[in-house]
Design a protein around this motif. Sequence first.
Motif, short mmCIF file in Angstrom:
data_model
loop_
_atom_site.label_atom_id
_atom_site.label_comp_id
_atom_site.label_asym_id
_atom_site.label_seq_id
_atom_site.Cartn_x
_atom_site.Cartn_y
_atom_site.Cartn_z
N SER A 160 0.81 -1.22 0.00
CA SER A 160 0.00 0.00 0.00
C SER A 160 0.84 1.26 0.00
CB SER A 160 -0.95 0.01 1.20
OG SER A 160 -0.21 -0.04 2.41
N GLY A 161 1.93 1.26 0.79
CA GLY A 161 2.77 2.45 0.83
C GLY A 161 3.39 2.77 -0.50
N GLN A 162 3.88 1.74 -1.21
CA GLN A 162 4.50 1.96 -2.50
C GLN A 162 3.48 2.45 -3.54
OE1 GLN A 162 7.29 -1.30 -3.65
NE2 GLN A 162 6.75 -2.21 -1.68
N LEU A 163 2.29 1.84 -3.52
CA LEU A 163 1.25 2.27 -4.47
C LEU A 163 0.80 3.70 -4.17
CD1 LEU A 163 -0.92 -0.98 -4.60
CD2 LEU A 163 0.62 -0.12 -6.36
N SER A 164 0.69 4.02 -2.88
CA SER A 164 0.28 5.37 -2.51
C SER A 164 1.31 6.40 -2.92
CB SER A 164 0.03 5.42 -1.00
OG SER A 164 -0.41 6.70 -0.61
N ASP A 165 2.58 6.06 -2.78
CA ASP A 165 3.64 6.98 -3.19
C ASP A 165 3.67 7.17 -4.71
OD1 ASP A 165 4.47 7.41 -0.62
OD2 ASP A 165 6.02 5.87 -0.66
N ARG A 166 3.26 6.15 -5.43
CA ARG A 166 3.33 6.22 -6.90
C ARG A 166 2.10 6.87 -7.51
NH1 ARG A 166 6.15 3.60 -11.01
NH2 ARG A 166 4.99 3.38 -12.96
N PHE A 167 0.92 6.48 -7.05
CA PHE A 167 -0.31 6.91 -7.72
C PHE A 167 -1.09 7.97 -6.93
CE2 PHE A 167 0.45 2.53 -9.18
CZ PHE A 167 0.58 2.77 -10.53
N GLY A 168 -0.70 8.27 -5.71
CA GLY A 168 -1.39 9.28 -4.94
C GLY A 168 -2.19 8.70 -3.80
N ARG A 169 -2.44 9.53 -2.78
CA ARG A 169 -3.15 9.06 -1.59
C ARG A 169 -4.64 8.84 -1.87
NH1 ARG A 169 2.03 8.64 -0.55
NH2 ARG A 169 2.99 10.37 0.60
N LYS A 170 -5.25 9.78 -2.55
CA LYS A 170 -6.70 9.73 -2.74
C LYS A 170 -7.15 8.52 -3.56
CE LYS A 170 -10.58 12.48 -4.51
NZ LYS A 170 -11.00 13.80 -5.03
N PRO A 171 -6.57 8.26 -4.75
CA PRO A 171 -7.04 7.09 -5.51
C PRO A 171 -6.84 5.77 -4.78
CG PRO A 171 -5.09 8.05 -6.55
CD PRO A 171 -5.55 9.02 -5.51
N ILE A 172 -5.71 5.62 -4.07
CA ILE A 172 -5.46 4.37 -3.35
C ILE A 172 -6.45 4.24 -2.19
CG2 ILE A 172 -3.79 3.10 -1.98
CD1 ILE A 172 -3.27 3.18 -5.01
N LEU A 173 -6.76 5.34 -1.52
CA LEU A 173 -7.74 5.31 -0.43
C LEU A 173 -9.08 4.77 -0.92
CD1 LEU A 173 -8.84 6.07 2.40
CD2 LEU A 173 -9.25 8.38 1.49
N PHE A 174 -9.58 5.30 -2.02
CA PHE A 174 -10.91 4.90 -2.49
C PHE A 174 -10.90 3.55 -3.20
CE2 PHE A 174 -11.63 9.36 -1.65
CZ PHE A 174 -12.92 9.38 -1.17
N VAL A 175 -9.82 3.23 -3.89
CA VAL A 175 -9.75 1.91 -4.54
C VAL A 175 -9.72 0.81 -3.49
CG1 VAL A 175 -8.24 0.38 -5.87
CG2 VAL A 175 -8.70 2.69 -6.69
#
Length: 559
Positions: A160-175
């Motif tokens: 999750s941390g790597q995806l959040s750093d790459r694609f942004g906090r908001k999209p990863i939160l809702f996905v």
Amino acid sequence: MEDYDEGIAFLGNWGRFQQTAFFLLCATAMPNGFNSLSIVFLGDSPAHHCLIPEGLNITEEWRKASIPTQEVNGETEYSRCRRYRLDLISNFSALGLSPSKDVNLSQVPLEGCSDGWTYSKEIYQSTIVTEFDLVCDNEWKQPFTTSVYFFGVLSGSFFSGQLSDRFGRKPILFVTMAIQTVFTFVQAFSPSWEVFSVLFFLVGLGQISNYVAAFVMGSEILTGTPRFIYGSLGICGSFALGYMMLPLFAYFCRDWRTLLVAMSVPSILYIPFWWFIQESPRWLLSQGRVEEAEAILRGAAKKNRVTAPEVIFPQTEGEQKQCKKEEFHGFLELLKTSNIRHITLILCLVWLTLNIGYFGLSLNTAKLHGNPYLNCFISACTEIPAYTATWLSLQYLPRRPCATISMLLGGGLLFFILLVPPGLTPLAISMEMIGKFFMASATSLVYSYTGELYPTGIRNTAVGICSMASRLASSIAPYFIHLGSYNKNLPYIVMGSLTIISGISALFLPESFGFPLPETMDQMPRIKRIKWQCLSSEQKNQEKKGRTHSGKTLVETWM
């Protein structure tokens, strides 16, 4: 980023923009509360014994006598996995013999539950245990199901941390919120235990990723006191509120499939949050998307009714930040020196033990005497004052004694439970809940304590390693509770012992309260050790308070 905090100082700390982010992000943590421990009710094992087919032509007296009794933890109950051979029981019944007068049942051979089991419906209409017969030879699947979920949590914390750093906090939160919701709903239609377990893994993966994304996002958007409250009480308290809702949902939904649907459907209410929660301006700046960050902050200024400067982040500052590279420290840095290696090992032990105790006691609520729904609700309620106590202690008290005392008290109470007489069940439950209070408080405290001990360049890596240890602990915690099926005291003995050992080991950690956060490896505090020093006779006379033994004195020194 100190420059970032100075750059957005015009917004203030607690305007409408910050209030919206604070409360909406806290709200996203509530489903995590009743999803993370839903297995307490989904996978509980009600009283059961071998099924005696209705078509079997035997008298009612023989039907009742066909299940042998056994003593478990001082109580007599029906055998869960064995019955007397039904062909012999049928013959005895046909001959008109009486099980109490004419037949010595101890001489009758036993057999397994080849026709299935009869489950009590006093508490539950159904659970995955009753649906998929996870008892007797398949009893190992009960704790393994919980471990599968936490293996998903472990995987989510890694990615999750790597995806959040790459694609942004908001999209990863809702996905990840969508992943948790959708797969929780799909679980309700699982045709087998294997399918349920695979889906449960995916639910765990989304659950932790959602929580971490919300935690990081709020920490980046908020500044000053609201950020501190959000990280220590806000999101943790929202998790606890969701946890308190779990027994309420389970009480009205006694069927496990209905409970899953009831847990997933309310998450539809979070869809409008997409238009109210903004992306983290701090993350946008780290990606060089200065215009998007400024657009969000200008919108925030309008909500807060303040005037934004013409240029919030001068381009020259952005260029300087892009050119400045942070020193990189890998995992091996945690093992490089004796000091940092010992600190890391002690903290990993503390995180591991605390999470075994926390999840062990949380998962054990359904197995306590009394109403499982009330026990679970009380267990959840203990977390609110625990997180409040942590918030206060982080502001005013040293870290090391707080962590040590919490663990020693939590572990000690688990041992005192063993001394409670069988007739005082409410006292035993109260002591277990107080023990969990200290476990939850120490767990929340040690998160901040860990971050304060390590320098900036390796802080995230160190916290990540400790977090991995905690996820491993949650994966094996179900097996500690499963020890209670052999002896009801074993879980308390093992968890209490580990917690006390960890509490003692925490005494050797350096103190961080009142000290600035270390920026380099040289500024990292030194671990506290105990060593033997040979002293002369004059020194021994002067060291009146020391404990002497064979010409040596035990002295605490800073190394």
